[in-house]
Structure formats: C-alpha cells, structure tokens
Design an enzyme around this catalytic site. Structure first.
Site, PDB file in Angstrom:
ATOM      1  CG  LEU A 141      -3.542  -9.951   9.907  1.00  0.00           C
ATOM      2  CD1 LEU A 141      -2.217 -10.456  10.445  1.00  0.00           C
ATOM      3  CD2 LEU A 141      -3.539  -9.945   8.385  1.00  0.00           C
ATOM      4  CG  HIS A 155      -6.235  -9.757  -1.063  1.00  0.00           C
ATOM      5  ND1 HIS A 155      -6.135 -10.478   0.102  1.00  0.00           N
ATOM      6  CD2 HIS A 155      -5.616 -10.483  -2.016  1.00  0.00           C
ATOM      7  CE1 HIS A 155      -5.476 -11.607  -0.147  1.00  0.00           C
ATOM      8  NE2 HIS A 155      -5.150 -11.622  -1.426  1.00  0.00           N
ATOM      9  N   GLY A 177       0.054  -0.436  10.315  1.00  0.00           N
ATOM     10  CA  GLY A 177      -0.897   0.638  10.095  1.00  0.00           C
ATOM     11  C   GLY A 177      -0.493   1.686   9.086  1.00  0.00           C
ATOM     12  CB  SER A 178       1.953   1.887   6.295  1.00  0.00           C
ATOM     13  OG  SER A 178       1.581   0.768   5.513  1.00  0.00           O
ATOM     14  CG  ASN A 179      -2.622   0.427   3.339  1.00  0.00           C
ATOM     15  OD1 ASN A 179      -2.354   1.201   2.432  1.00  0.00           O
ATOM     16  ND2 ASN A 179      -2.422  -0.873   3.233  1.00  0.00           N
TER      17      ASN A 179
END
Length: 187
Positions: free
Chosen positions: A84, A102, A12-14
């Site tokens: 995913l 992506h 979950g860094s984004n």
C-alpha cells in the site's frame, strides 16, 4: 534460477499463490517477502513456506534500509502484491523490474487511496457492468506504469462490494502467478 521478492502489506493471499506457484519451478523462486506491516498475515504465510521476511517502516522504505536489504537478495523481479505504500524512485532506479496488481481495469479506479475495498465500493457505486484486474509495471506514479495484462469479469450479478472482491480475488489468484511466470522466463 531467477529470484522474486514480494512486497505486501496485508493478508498475503496473492503472495501465497505466487509462492506456491513457484515452489516446484526450476526457473524462478520467491526468495523473500518484504512488509511494512509487522502484523500482516503475509508474514505468517511466508514463515509457513520457510521464506525469509523483512519488516520495515515507511522511513526505512524511503531511506536506504530497504534498498540495502534488496541488495542481499538481488531480485530479478519485484512483485507488489497488496503493497500500500508508494514505491520509491530510489529503488526503481536500481531495480526497474517492479510489477503491481491492481483490482480494477486501469486507468479507471486507480491512484492514491484506490486499493482493496475502496476500489470495489467505487465500482459498485458507479454501477459498472464489469471490472477486473490490471497487472502493470511500477513507475513513480500510483497505477500509471505500462500495462502488462488485463482481465475483465462481469459483475452485473454482484449486489455488494464483498461480492465484487470475491470475483477479483479469483482472477488475481488465477492469473497473477501465471503472468509473473511468463514475465520472468522471458527476461
């Protein structure tokens, strides 16, 4: 106030960068994080930011559970940030504004099974001189939706897939929240 729901399967860094980006925004906010992985670190990140989380399994995604949960939040935009599973057409019909990031320059290195380190390893093995990120709309096929934004980076100095991943994460963290911000204020 426009509402964003993030779907994520992993660390979950984004997702966290997006949450932080909109924390002080008067135009949009992240209202929920959805995850198909009950052990995903993204759930801790959501909790730390007091963002509600919804955990579900693949069956619940493809049947009505996730769609019912989305109805409660009424998102203006759904963001896939390291999610995913294939996104179901039943949800796309009701919420057509779904975007994904992506970790490569599509159409190269896209499709089923091409995510995360699988992508970076393929890029490395093919001795690419550059790679990058693609932000695109989601349709019923993996990585085939209309492109919104691409940014490339030179990787000639990278010797490992991990080094490539590091450069890609920097691009993702820099550009993904900004592109979402532009998209959501223009709709």
């Amino acid at each position: 106030m426009k509402k964003i729901v993030i779907f994520a399967s992993g660390s979950g860094s984004n997702a966290e960068k997006i949450i932080q980006y909109f924390k002080s925004s008067s135009e949009a906010m992240v209202v929920a994080v959805f995850s198909n992985n009950p052990n995903a670190k993204v759930l801790d990140r959501a909790k730390n930011h007091q963002i509600p989380a919804v955990v579900f399994n693949k069956t619940q995604l493809n049947e009505s559970f996730v769609l019912q949960q989305l109805h409660e939040y009424q998102p203006d935009l759904i963001v896939l940030a390291g999610f995913l599973l294939k996104f179901p057409e039943s949800i796309l019909k009701e919420y057509p504004k779904v975007i994904n990031i992506h970790p490569a320059l599509l159409p190269k290195y896209g499709g089923k099974g091409m995510y995360g380190m699988n992508v970076h390893q393929a890029v490395l093995e093919n001795k690419e001189k550059e790679t990058g990120i693609t932000i695109h709309y989601v349709n019923e096929h993996y990585d085939e939706g209309e492109f919104i934004f691409q940014k490339s980076v030179n990787i000639e100095d990278c010797k490992t897939a991990e080094e490539i991943a590091h450069k890609i994460h920097e691009l993702e963290h820099q550009y993904f929240p900004e592109v979402i911000g532009k998209l959501i204020t223009n709709h």
